[in-house]
Design a protein around this motif. Structure first.
Motif, mmCIF file in Angstrom:
data_model
loop_
_atom_site.group_PDB
_atom_site.id
_atom_site.type_symbol
_atom_site.label_atom_id
_atom_site.label_comp_id
_atom_site.label_asym_id
_atom_site.label_seq_id
_atom_site.Cartn_x
_atom_site.Cartn_y
_atom_site.Cartn_z
ATOM 1 N N ALA A 173 0.822 -1.224 0.000
ATOM 2 C CA ALA A 173 0.000 0.000 0.000
ATOM 3 C C ALA A 173 0.854 1.272 0.000
ATOM 4 N N ARG A 174 2.010 1.239 0.657
ATOM 5 C CA ARG A 174 2.940 2.378 0.712
ATOM 6 C C ARG A 174 2.219 3.695 1.048
ATOM 7 N N SER A 175 1.482 3.695 2.141
ATOM 8 C CA SER A 175 0.736 4.897 2.527
ATOM 9 C C SER A 175 1.721 5.995 2.951
ATOM 10 N N PRO A 176 1.300 7.269 2.912
ATOM 11 C CA PRO A 176 2.191 8.356 3.335
ATOM 12 C C PRO A 176 2.714 8.135 4.761
ATOM 13 N N ALA A 177 1.861 7.721 5.692
ATOM 14 C CA ALA A 177 2.297 7.524 7.089
ATOM 15 C C ALA A 177 3.367 6.435 7.170
ATOM 16 N N PHE A 178 3.190 5.381 6.387
ATOM 17 C CA PHE A 178 4.151 4.267 6.348
ATOM 18 C C PHE A 178 5.510 4.762 5.839
ATOM 19 N N LEU A 179 5.500 5.542 4.754
ATOM 20 C CA LEU A 179 6.762 6.012 4.178
ATOM 21 C C LEU A 179 7.467 6.978 5.127
ATOM 22 N N ILE A 180 6.708 7.849 5.763
ATOM 23 C CA ILE A 180 7.325 8.814 6.691
ATOM 24 C C ILE A 180 7.914 8.074 7.889
ATOM 25 N N LYS A 181 7.191 7.070 8.377
ATOM 26 C CA LYS A 181 7.691 6.281 9.511
ATOM 27 C C LYS A 181 9.056 5.673 9.160
ATOM 28 N N TRP A 182 9.153 5.075 7.945
ATOM 29 C CA TRP A 182 10.402 4.394 7.588
ATOM 30 C C TRP A 182 11.526 5.371 7.225
ATOM 31 N N GLN A 183 11.159 6.555 6.742
ATOM 32 C CA GLN A 183 12.198 7.585 6.508
ATOM 33 C C GLN A 183 12.834 7.948 7.851
ATOM 34 N N ILE A 207 12.932 6.065 10.586
ATOM 35 C CA ILE A 207 13.708 4.940 11.111
ATOM 36 C C ILE A 207 15.045 4.836 10.377
ATOM 37 N N LEU A 208 15.010 5.107 9.057
ATOM 38 C CA LEU A 208 16.261 5.043 8.293
ATOM 39 C C LEU A 208 17.273 6.056 8.830
ATOM 40 N N ARG A 209 16.805 7.288 9.095
ATOM 41 C CA ARG A 209 17.722 8.315 9.639
ATOM 42 C C ARG A 209 18.323 7.814 10.963
ATOM 43 N N HIS A 210 17.497 7.178 11.762
ATOM 44 C CA HIS A 210 17.942 6.668 13.063
ATOM 45 C C HIS A 210 18.981 5.548 12.888
ATOM 46 N N LYS A 211 18.745 4.658 11.932
ATOM 47 C CA LYS A 211 19.690 3.556 11.679
ATOM 48 C C LYS A 211 21.022 4.119 11.177
ATOM 49 N N GLN A 212 20.926 5.121 10.284
ATOM 50 C CA GLN A 212 22.159 5.705 9.735
ATOM 51 C C GLN A 212 22.963 6.392 10.839
ATOM 52 N N GLN A 213 22.227 7.050 11.748
ATOM 53 C CA GLN A 213 22.887 7.700 12.887
ATOM 54 C C GLN A 213 23.582 6.647 13.761
ATOM 55 N N THR A 214 22.892 5.531 13.985
ATOM 56 C CA THR A 214 23.471 4.447 14.800
ATOM 57 C C THR A 214 24.746 3.927 14.150
ATOM 58 N N LEU A 215 24.693 3.740 12.820
ATOM 59 C CA LEU A 215 25.880 3.215 12.119
ATOM 60 C C LEU A 215 27.048 4.195 12.221
ATOM 61 N N SER A 216 26.755 5.507 12.123
ATOM 62 C CA SER A 216 27.892 6.446 12.213
ATOM 63 C C SER A 216 28.382 6.532 13.660
ATOM 64 N N ASN A 217 27.493 6.339 14.632
ATOM 65 C CA ASN A 217 27.947 6.272 16.034
ATOM 66 C C ASN A 217 28.861 5.064 16.245
ATOM 67 N N PHE A 218 28.480 3.947 15.634
ATOM 68 C CA PHE A 218 29.301 2.722 15.735
ATOM 69 C C PHE A 218 30.706 3.012 15.186
ATOM 70 N N ALA A 219 30.747 3.689 14.037
ATOM 71 C CA ALA A 219 32.033 3.944 13.369
ATOM 72 C C ALA A 219 32.936 4.805 14.247
ATOM 73 N N GLN A 235 19.377 -3.754 7.788
ATOM 74 C CA GLN A 235 18.087 -3.080 7.936
ATOM 75 C C GLN A 235 18.095 -1.752 7.169
ATOM 76 N N ALA A 236 19.197 -1.011 7.285
ATOM 77 C CA ALA A 236 19.297 0.279 6.578
ATOM 78 C C ALA A 236 19.210 0.054 5.063
ATOM 79 N N ARG A 237 19.817 -1.042 4.587
ATOM 80 C CA ARG A 237 19.787 -1.340 3.147
ATOM 81 C C ARG A 237 18.353 -1.663 2.704
ATOM 82 N N TRP A 238 17.672 -2.486 3.494
ATOM 83 C CA TRP A 238 16.277 -2.833 3.160
ATOM 84 C C TRP A 238 15.409 -1.585 3.093
ATOM 85 N N ILE A 239 15.594 -0.704 4.082
ATOM 86 C CA ILE A 239 14.745 0.503 4.131
ATOM 87 C C ILE A 239 15.052 1.401 2.939
#
Ligand SMILES: C[S@@+](CC[C@H](N)C(=O)[O-])C[C@H]1O[C@@H](n2cnc3c(N)ncnc32)[C@H](O)[C@@H]1O
Length: 224
Positions: A174-184, A186-198, A215-219
């Motif tokens: 369905a890719r609803s607007p709320a779904f896409l915004i939610k995953w955008q 989460i992606l920012r959060h995952k990317q932040q986590t990865l740079s914190n790890f680095a 997970q970041a790749r899937w998103i």
């Protein structure tokens, strides 16, 4: 709005078991509208149980809604003839554990209307492993939080891919607007986590880094 959207998936004239009912707003609202035939409100803790009893009493629904102190699906008795079960406002793992430990109370003919607060993936995994097809899914945003609703019925063997279990098979389509915004978000959060790890001084286990990177790749692929 969250419970209003859950209510929309309860079939007309259902005999509803609302597990972890707390204030019992869901069964009471549905009964007041004449939308359901009977209801059980189950609660494991005393304070919410009293709250449920009060709401039911103040609405004059003692004859139509039974409030029971019980752990999970133990609130359901065979003579209740339950046709729909709602479990809302808990972590997905908790909902999964309630379903798993209460399997013996399920006839297999009930519609499950689940509203996990996180932990959707392990919950979908349980549904798949137990022959439940996911019929409807919805993401909604309320008070800056994102909530998911998962509606499932037992139909026999079903297979979902790892990505479908992660994002939700219906939501992905369905890719609803709320779904896409939610995953955008989460992606920012995952990317932040990865740079914190680095930048971390301590070594982060490679397995954990790979898991977040996957997970970041899937998103990213989902949003592309
Ligand atoms: C945050 S409230 C959600 C209430 C309501 N379902 C809603 O969505 O607004 C979670 C409720 O689930 C109850 N609960 C947690 N585990 C439970 C279990 N195993 N059996 C029955 N109730 C449970 C808690 O006592 C609490 O009242």
């Amino acid at each position: 709005m969250r419970l209003e959207r859950v209510a929309a998936y309860v079939p007309a004239d259902a005999r509803l078991a609302d597990i972890g009912s707390d204030h019992a707003y869901l069964p009471v609202a549905l009964m007041r509208r004449g939308a359901i035939a009977a209801a059980v409100a189950g609660e494991v803790a005393l304070t919410p149980l009293r709250s449920a009893e009060r709401t039911v009493r103040e609405n004059g629904l003692d004859q139509r809604i039974t409030v029971r102190l019980a752990n999970g699906l133990a609130a359901i008795e065979p003579e209740d003839g339950i046709t729909a079960i709602s479990i809302c406002g808990m972590g997905g793992e908790t909902i999964r554990d309630i379903l798993d430990s209460g399997k013996a109370r399920l006839s297999g003919h009930e519609r499950l209307i689940l509203q996990p607060n996180g932990g959707e993936q392990p919950l979908r995994q349980w549904l798949m492993e137990n022959g439940y097809r996911i019929l409807c899914e919805e993401v909604l945003r309320e008070n800056r939080f994102y909530y998911e609703i998962i509606v499932a019925e037992r139909v026999g063997p079903v297979r979902y891919t790892a990505e479908e279990l992660y994002f939700g098979p219906v939501l992905m389509q369905a890719r609803s607007p709320a779904f896409l915004i939610k995953w955008q978000r989460i992606l920012r959060h995952k990317q932040q986590t990865l740079s914190n790890f680095a930048r971390a001084r301590q070594v982060v286990p490679e397995e954990r880094v790979q898991d977040i990177a996957r997970q970041a790749r899937w998103i990213t692929e989902l949003l592309a």
